[in-house]
Scaffold this motif. Structure first.
Motif, PDB file in Angstrom:
ATOM      1  N   GLN A  34      53.659  28.968   5.669  1.00  0.00           N
ATOM      2  CA  GLN A  34      53.222  29.550   6.923  1.00  0.00           C
ATOM      3  C   GLN A  34      53.274  28.512   8.043  1.00  0.00           C
ATOM      4  OE1 GLN A  34      49.280  31.039   6.813  1.00  0.00           O
ATOM      5  NE2 GLN A  34      49.189  31.507   8.990  1.00  0.00           N
ATOM      6  N   THR A  35      53.783  28.906   9.188  1.00  0.00           N
ATOM      7  CA  THR A  35      53.767  28.053  10.361  1.00  0.00           C
ATOM      8  C   THR A  35      52.448  28.260  11.096  1.00  0.00           C
ATOM      9  OG1 THR A  35      56.151  28.203  10.587  1.00  0.00           O
ATOM     10  CG2 THR A  35      54.918  27.511  12.528  1.00  0.00           C
ATOM     11  N   PRO A  36      51.620  27.231  11.279  1.00  0.00           N
ATOM     12  CA  PRO A  36      50.311  27.444  11.907  1.00  0.00           C
ATOM     13  C   PRO A  36      50.450  27.895  13.354  1.00  0.00           C
ATOM     14  CG  PRO A  36      50.770  25.097  11.655  1.00  0.00           C
ATOM     15  CD  PRO A  36      51.854  25.822  10.926  1.00  0.00           C
ATOM     16  N   VAL A  37      49.561  28.837  13.757  1.00  0.00           N
ATOM     17  CA  VAL A  37      49.562  29.294  15.148  1.00  0.00           C
ATOM     18  C   VAL A  37      49.106  28.150  16.059  1.00  0.00           C
ATOM     19  CG1 VAL A  37      48.579  30.984  16.746  1.00  0.00           C
ATOM     20  CG2 VAL A  37      49.151  31.658  14.411  1.00  0.00           C
ATOM     21  N   ARG A  38      48.025  27.518  15.643  1.00  0.00           N
ATOM     22  CA  ARG A  38      47.541  26.329  16.331  1.00  0.00           C
ATOM     23  C   ARG A  38      47.270  25.254  15.295  1.00  0.00           C
ATOM     24  NH1 ARG A  38      43.159  28.362  20.927  1.00  0.00           N
ATOM     25  NH2 ARG A  38      44.662  29.491  22.242  1.00  0.00           N
ATOM     26  N   THR A  39      47.397  24.023  15.695  1.00  0.00           N
ATOM     27  CA  THR A  39      47.110  22.920  14.783  1.00  0.00           C
ATOM     28  C   THR A  39      45.926  22.126  15.304  1.00  0.00           C
ATOM     29  OG1 THR A  39      48.673  21.477  15.940  1.00  0.00           O
ATOM     30  CG2 THR A  39      49.511  22.730  14.059  1.00  0.00           C
ATOM     31  N   ALA A  40      45.270  21.472  14.361  1.00  0.00           N
ATOM     32  CA  ALA A  40      44.089  20.685  14.720  1.00  0.00           C
ATOM     33  C   ALA A  40      44.488  19.438  15.502  1.00  0.00           C
ATOM     34  CB  ALA A  40      43.329  20.297  13.458  1.00  0.00           C
ATOM     35  N   GLN A  41      43.650  19.085  16.438  1.00  0.00           N
ATOM     36  CA  GLN A  41      43.843  17.873  17.220  1.00  0.00           C
ATOM     37  C   GLN A  41      42.568  17.043  17.146  1.00  0.00           C
ATOM     38  OE1 GLN A  41      46.736  17.081  18.714  1.00  0.00           O
ATOM     39  NE2 GLN A  41      47.669  19.049  18.092  1.00  0.00           N
ATOM     40  N   ASN A  42      42.723  15.813  16.621  1.00  0.00           N
ATOM     41  CA  ASN A  42      41.589  14.880  16.550  1.00  0.00           C
ATOM     42  C   ASN A  42      40.385  15.508  15.848  1.00  0.00           C
ATOM     43  OD1 ASN A  42      40.482  12.315  16.985  1.00  0.00           O
ATOM     44  ND2 ASN A  42      39.446  13.006  18.873  1.00  0.00           N
ATOM     45  N   GLY A  43      40.661  16.259  14.765  1.00  0.00           N
ATOM     46  CA  GLY A  43      39.592  16.799  13.943  1.00  0.00           C
ATOM     47  C   GLY A  43      39.021  18.113  14.434  1.00  0.00           C
ATOM     48  N   VAL A  44      39.648  18.756  15.434  1.00  0.00           N
ATOM     49  CA  VAL A  44      39.154  20.028  15.953  1.00  0.00           C
ATOM     50  C   VAL A  44      40.295  21.041  15.945  1.00  0.00           C
ATOM     51  CG1 VAL A  44      38.114  21.249  17.910  1.00  0.00           C
ATOM     52  CG2 VAL A  44      37.467  18.870  17.418  1.00  0.00           C
ATOM     53  N   LEU A  45      40.011  22.239  15.396  1.00  0.00           N
ATOM     54  CA  LEU A  45      40.981  23.334  15.390  1.00  0.00           C
ATOM     55  C   LEU A  45      40.353  24.509  16.141  1.00  0.00           C
ATOM     56  CD1 LEU A  45      43.625  24.652  14.493  1.00  0.00           C
ATOM     57  CD2 LEU A  45      42.516  25.273  12.338  1.00  0.00           C
ATOM     58  N   ASP A  46      40.886  24.805  17.309  1.00  0.00           N
ATOM     59  CA  ASP A  46      40.340  25.855  18.165  1.00  0.00           C
ATOM     60  C   ASP A  46      41.120  27.149  17.928  1.00  0.00           C
ATOM     61  OD1 ASP A  46      39.164  27.416  20.049  1.00  0.00           O
ATOM     62  OD2 ASP A  46      39.583  26.074  21.757  1.00  0.00           O
ATOM     63  N   LEU A  47      40.464  28.115  17.273  1.00  0.00           N
ATOM     64  CA  LEU A  47      41.105  29.401  16.984  1.00  0.00           C
ATOM     65  C   LEU A  47      40.547  30.518  17.857  1.00  0.00           C
ATOM     66  CD1 LEU A  47      41.213  29.249  13.064  1.00  0.00           C
ATOM     67  CD2 LEU A  47      43.043  28.722  14.685  1.00  0.00           C
ATOM     68  N   ARG A  48      39.820  30.151  18.863  1.00  0.00           N
ATOM     69  CA  ARG A  48      39.277  31.171  19.750  1.00  0.00           C
ATOM     70  C   ARG A  48      40.421  31.833  20.528  1.00  0.00           C
ATOM     71  NH1 ARG A  48      34.776  27.450  22.577  1.00  0.00           N
ATOM     72  NH2 ARG A  48      36.644  26.122  22.585  1.00  0.00           N
ATOM     73  N   GLY A  49      40.335  33.136  20.624  1.00  0.00           N
ATOM     74  CA  GLY A  49      41.374  33.896  21.311  1.00  0.00           C
ATOM     75  C   GLY A  49      42.575  34.223  20.439  1.00  0.00           C
ATOM     76  N   GLN A  50      42.603  33.743  19.191  1.00  0.00           N
ATOM     77  CA  GLN A  50      43.711  34.035  18.271  1.00  0.00           C
ATOM     78  C   GLN A  50      43.420  35.325  17.503  1.00  0.00           C
ATOM     79  OE1 GLN A  50      46.594  32.094  18.064  1.00  0.00           O
ATOM     80  NE2 GLN A  50      45.671  31.182  19.880  1.00  0.00           N
ATOM     81  N   LYS A  51      44.451  36.127  17.331  1.00  0.00           N
ATOM     82  CA  LYS A  51      44.314  37.391  16.617  1.00  0.00           C
ATOM     83  C   LYS A  51      44.513  37.162  15.115  1.00  0.00           C
ATOM     84  CE  LYS A  51      45.996  42.155  16.579  1.00  0.00           C
ATOM     85  NZ  LYS A  51      46.962  43.122  17.173  1.00  0.00           N
ATOM     86  N   TRP A  52      43.628  37.754  14.305  1.00  0.00           N
ATOM     87  CA  TRP A  52      43.746  37.605  12.855  1.00  0.00           C
ATOM     88  C   TRP A  52      45.021  38.307  12.366  1.00  0.00           C
ATOM     89  CZ3 TRP A  52      40.874  34.481   9.958  1.00  0.00           C
ATOM     90  CH2 TRP A  52      39.629  34.078  10.438  1.00  0.00           C
ATOM     91  N   THR A  53      45.700  37.687  11.402  1.00  0.00           N
ATOM     92  CA  THR A  53      46.877  38.288  10.754  1.00  0.00           C
ATOM     93  C   THR A  53      46.625  38.362   9.255  1.00  0.00           C
ATOM     94  OG1 THR A  53      47.974  36.156  10.406  1.00  0.00           O
ATOM     95  CG2 THR A  53      48.379  37.281  12.514  1.00  0.00           C
ATOM     96  N   LEU A  54      47.517  39.061   8.578  1.00  0.00           N
ATOM     97  CA  LEU A  54      47.369  39.167   7.123  1.00  0.00           C
ATOM     98  C   LEU A  54      47.487  37.808   6.450  1.00  0.00           C
ATOM     99  CD1 LEU A  54      49.447  42.412   6.382  1.00  0.00           C
ATOM    100  CD2 LEU A  54      46.954  42.142   6.386  1.00  0.00           C
ATOM    101  N   GLN A  55      48.264  36.909   7.058  1.00  0.00           N
ATOM    102  CA  GLN A  55      48.452  35.590   6.459  1.00  0.00           C
ATOM    103  C   GLN A  55      47.289  34.644   6.745  1.00  0.00           C
ATOM    104  OE1 GLN A  55      50.888  37.077   8.343  1.00  0.00           O
ATOM    105  NE2 GLN A  55      52.048  37.790   6.564  1.00  0.00           N
ATOM    106  N   GLY A  56      46.424  35.007   7.693  1.00  0.00           N
ATOM    107  CA  GLY A  56      45.309  34.149   8.034  1.00  0.00           C
ATOM    108  C   GLY A  56      45.742  32.945   8.855  1.00  0.00           C
ATOM    109  N   PHE A  57      44.886  31.936   8.922  1.00  0.00           N
ATOM    110  CA  PHE A  57      45.151  30.726   9.705  1.00  0.00           C
ATOM    111  C   PHE A  57      45.221  29.529   8.761  1.00  0.00           C
ATOM    112  CE2 PHE A  57      42.738  33.369  12.822  1.00  0.00           C
ATOM    113  CZ  PHE A  57      43.803  33.624  13.681  1.00  0.00           C
ATOM    114  N   LEU A  58      46.287  28.775   8.903  1.00  0.00           N
ATOM    115  CA  LEU A  58      46.455  27.556   8.117  1.00  0.00           C
ATOM    116  C   LEU A  58      45.650  26.439   8.778  1.00  0.00           C
ATOM    117  CD1 LEU A  58      48.150  26.781   5.587  1.00  0.00           C
ATOM    118  CD2 LEU A  58      49.843  25.848   7.167  1.00  0.00           C
ATOM    119  N   LEU A  59      44.728  25.845   8.042  1.00  0.00           N
ATOM    120  CA  LEU A  59      43.905  24.763   8.586  1.00  0.00           C
ATOM    121  C   LEU A  59      44.688  23.452   8.515  1.00  0.00           C
ATOM    122  CD1 LEU A  59      40.395  25.670   7.110  1.00  0.00           C
ATOM    123  CD2 LEU A  59      41.550  26.528   9.148  1.00  0.00           C
ATOM    124  N   ALA A  60      45.692  23.381   9.368  1.00  0.00           N
ATOM    125  CA  ALA A  60      46.620  22.257   9.341  1.00  0.00           C
ATOM    126  C   ALA A  60      46.535  21.485  10.645  1.00  0.00           C
ATOM    127  CB  ALA A  60      48.045  22.764   9.121  1.00  0.00           C
TER     128      ALA A  60
END
Length: 655
Positions: A11-37
């Motif tokens: 899976q290609t992450p929608v957003r990636t973490a920066q400096n230990g923070v992953l901001d998923l606010r405003g992202q729509k949930w998908t069947l694949q979920g979010f990769l904590l990358a």
């Protein structure tokens, strides 16, 4: 695996973490979920407290996830694979009514997972050295009971047993219970794959045991079994859920071992496939060679043999008749050699079938003794038949092939017995209402066979040379006899002492049957003058002999030079029987036969009789001839009596 492995690895992450923070606010949930990358924070060689205040410190550094400690991840600090440490990630979410779930892929390490200060999952036992660290191999899926707007994720990891340390696979955050559902689907799929391959392994094993034991079947069975084990030892590591105490090194070693064994078996199967192709190619080349040799030898032999038959009937001088008889004997020997070689080729390739029919064993054995009686008497050898037990009146077997075995064994006994006795034995070992086991033997009082030669007496072209007897024959008789007996379900055994004779024996099972019904009103044999025959033969000498044979028998006939002339003659005149050479320039005999059958169908005419005359008698050639619609096949060299008998048989069958 199915859903989750793809999510964790591809899976290609929608957003990636920066400096230990992953901001998923405003992202729509998908069947694949979010990769904590992305860029987590990492404290090497330190098990930090899972509390929020330990989120910073001098020892904290960025660390890419997914990414291992092996120094091969681009942009990753060069850390050794062995070690321990703590990962930190803050995940920012929109407030949600539904809970979330987390999929934790297998990372071959021991870890403890904390979320917002609470221990929610763990695999193995993290430790600060190899003795304290207890790794484990399986993925996990967990449901988080509540979903705050912020998740503080802490993972304490240790690795002292694998080449990849750290989180070299990223967790996946999914909406609702999707992670648990996907994990269960993957787990069920791995066991389904296991069952499928075990079933295939059992199928190949059953085929191996029930059919001819071909080695590739057992290799395929083992390969399927290894694939089945690999399905539960890798990926979801389903086997670990059944055996949670299975040590890491055992699990890992088994997985690696299966890979090597699978590769070895795959290479072995590939070698078998290549060997099989080579054998098939060699078989085709050998068939082509035998077919060509047969044709090239039989055609000139047909001219010699046929001419001698005509000469023997036309001369009255006794001396000349004797010379012709000697020449015919030489032709018979040469023809026997050709037939032996072809028989051996057919049997070796198992490309012939047994033709079973009711056979009167006692009559067959008596007839065999009569065949050899003259040669035995001339050599001062007594030939006798010994029967033990109640011999069934009629059994089902291939009479021609069974006779061939006895002819080879008795002929071999006569060759090495100058005087004394040869006994043909027939003993009922076991008998029932539907079948009988019968032991046959050929015992002689000849010169015997040395022990060192008994091991190779059945080899092809072997002739005994150390027994003080001049070699003779082709050295194929015993080889053919053994292969025929094995093809019929038995084996030949030898008992012999040099100077004391030999005994060849074999045992076969025969179905027992009632006496065949005799035809009360046999069909009359048509007189030669009732049949009109069209013969096509391109060889001038063979054409001359065929004309002489047909003329001698009194048939009305027309002989043409090739298939094209046969087709022209077919269009002009009506014929009852066609004698067709198979290999002719232009239209072959097979093509002429197809033309005859086609015209019969178009004109709704009665079926006419077609007899093949051929020097090609390999199984593939015979099958092709029969498929073209021929009623009978005559092999060159032509025998006058066989020709007339065949014409009578097909004529009677057609009336």
């Amino acid at each position: 695996m199915l859903a989750l492995a793809g999510a964790a690895c591809k899976q290609t992450p929608v957003r990636t973490a920066q400096n230990g923070v992953l901001d998923l606010r405003g992202q729509k949930w998908t069947l694949q979920g979010f990769l904590l990358a992305g860029e987590w924070l990492f404290a090497p060689q330190h098990f930090s407290s899972p509390e929020r205040e330990s989120f910073s410190g001098e020892n904290i550094r960025p660390m890419l996830v997914p990414g291992g400690w092996n120094g091969r991840t681009p942009g990753q600090p060069g850390l050794p694979a062995d070690g321990y440490g703590t990962y930190f990630l803050r995940v920012l979410l929109e407030p949600a009514a539904r809970p979330v779930s987390l999929y934790l892929p297998n990372v071959h390490s021991a870890y403890r997972l904390y979320i917002n200060g609470k221990l929610v999952a763990g695999v193995g036992q993290p430790g600060k050295n190899a003795a304290e660290s207890v790794p484990q191999l399986f993925p996990l899926a967990i449901e988080l009971p509540d979903t705050p707007a912020e998740l503080f994720v802490v993972v304490q990891v240790s690795n002292f047993h694998h080449r990849n340390g750290g989180l070299w696979k990223a967790p996946v955050l999914m909406e609702g219970r999707a992670a648990l559902t996907g994990w269960r689907i993957d787990l069920a799929a791995s066991w389904g794959e296991f069952g499928l391959y075990v079933g295939m392994a059992l199928l190949f094993l059953a085929l191996y045991l029930s059919m001819r034991r071909q080695p590739e079947l057992i290799y395929f069975s083992l390969l399927c079994l290894l694939t089945a084990l690999r399905a539960v030892l890798t990926g979801q590591r389903s086997l670990v859920y059944l055996f949670p105490d299975l040590p890491f090194h055992v699990n890992y070693a088994l997985a690696v071992f299966l890979v090597f064994i699978g590769v070895a078996l795959g290479l072995r199967v590939r070698k078998i496939a290549l060997d099989k192709r080579r054998i098939e190619a060699d078989y085709e080349a050998r068939n082509m060679f035998f077919s060509t040799i047969s044709h090239e030898l039989r055609t000139p032999l047909n001219a010699i043999y046929g001419t001698l038959q005509l000469m023997q009937d036309s001369v009255n001088d006794a001396g000349t008749k004797k010379q012709i008889s000697a020449m015919r004997h030489g032709c018979d020997v040469l023809l026997a050699l050709i037939n032996d070689i072809l028989d051996l080729a057919r049997i070796s390739a198992q490309s012939f079938t047994l033709r079973h029919s009711p056979v009167n064993l006692r009559e067959m054995l008596d007839a065999l003794l009569q065949v050899f009686d003259g040669a035995a008497t001339a050599g001062r050898v007594k030939l006798s038949l010994h029967l033990e037990g109640t011999i069934p009146d009629f059994v089902i077997t291939d009479e021609f092939r069974l006779k061939q075995v006895f002819i080879n064994l008795i002929g071999n006994a006569l060759k090495f017995t100058e005087q004394g006795e040869i006994i043909l034995g027939c003993k009922v070992v076991e008998s029932g209402a539907t079948g009988a086991d019968i032991l046959f033997s050929v015992t002689d009082t000849g010169i015997g066979i040395p022990e060192e030669e008994q091991k190779i007496i059945f080899d092809e072209f072997f002739q005994a040379t150390s027994v003080g007897h001049p070699p003779g024959g082709t050295g194929l008789g015993l080889a053919i006899a053994r292969r025929l007996v094995r093809f019929m379900g038995g084996d030949i055994y030898l008992e012999s002492r040099q100077g004391s004779g030999s005994k060849f024996s074999f045992q076969l099972h025969f179905p027992v049957t009632a006496a065949p019904q005799l035809q009360t009103n046999p069909k009359p044999v048509p007189t030669p003058g009732d049949l009109r025959i069209l013969a096509a033969e391109d060889d001038v000498v063979s054409r001359m002999l065929l004309s002489a044979f047909l003329d001698k028998a009194g048939y009305r006939f027309c002989v043409v030079e090739d298939g094209a002339q046969a087709a022209t003659e077919l269009a002009k005149n009506q014929y009852d029987v066609f004698l067709l050479d198979i290999k002719m320039p232009g239209l072959s005999g097979i093509e002429v036969a197809r033309l005859v059958r086609q015209r019969e169908a178009e004109q709704n005419a009665p079926r006419r009789l077609i007899v093949a005359i051929t020097a090609n008698v390999m199984p593939a050639d015979i099958a092709q001839i029969r498929a073209a619609g021929f009623d009978a096949i005559l092999a060159k060299p032509l025998n006058f009596n066989e020709l007339i008998t065949t014409l009578n048989q097909v004529a009677v069958a057609a009336t």
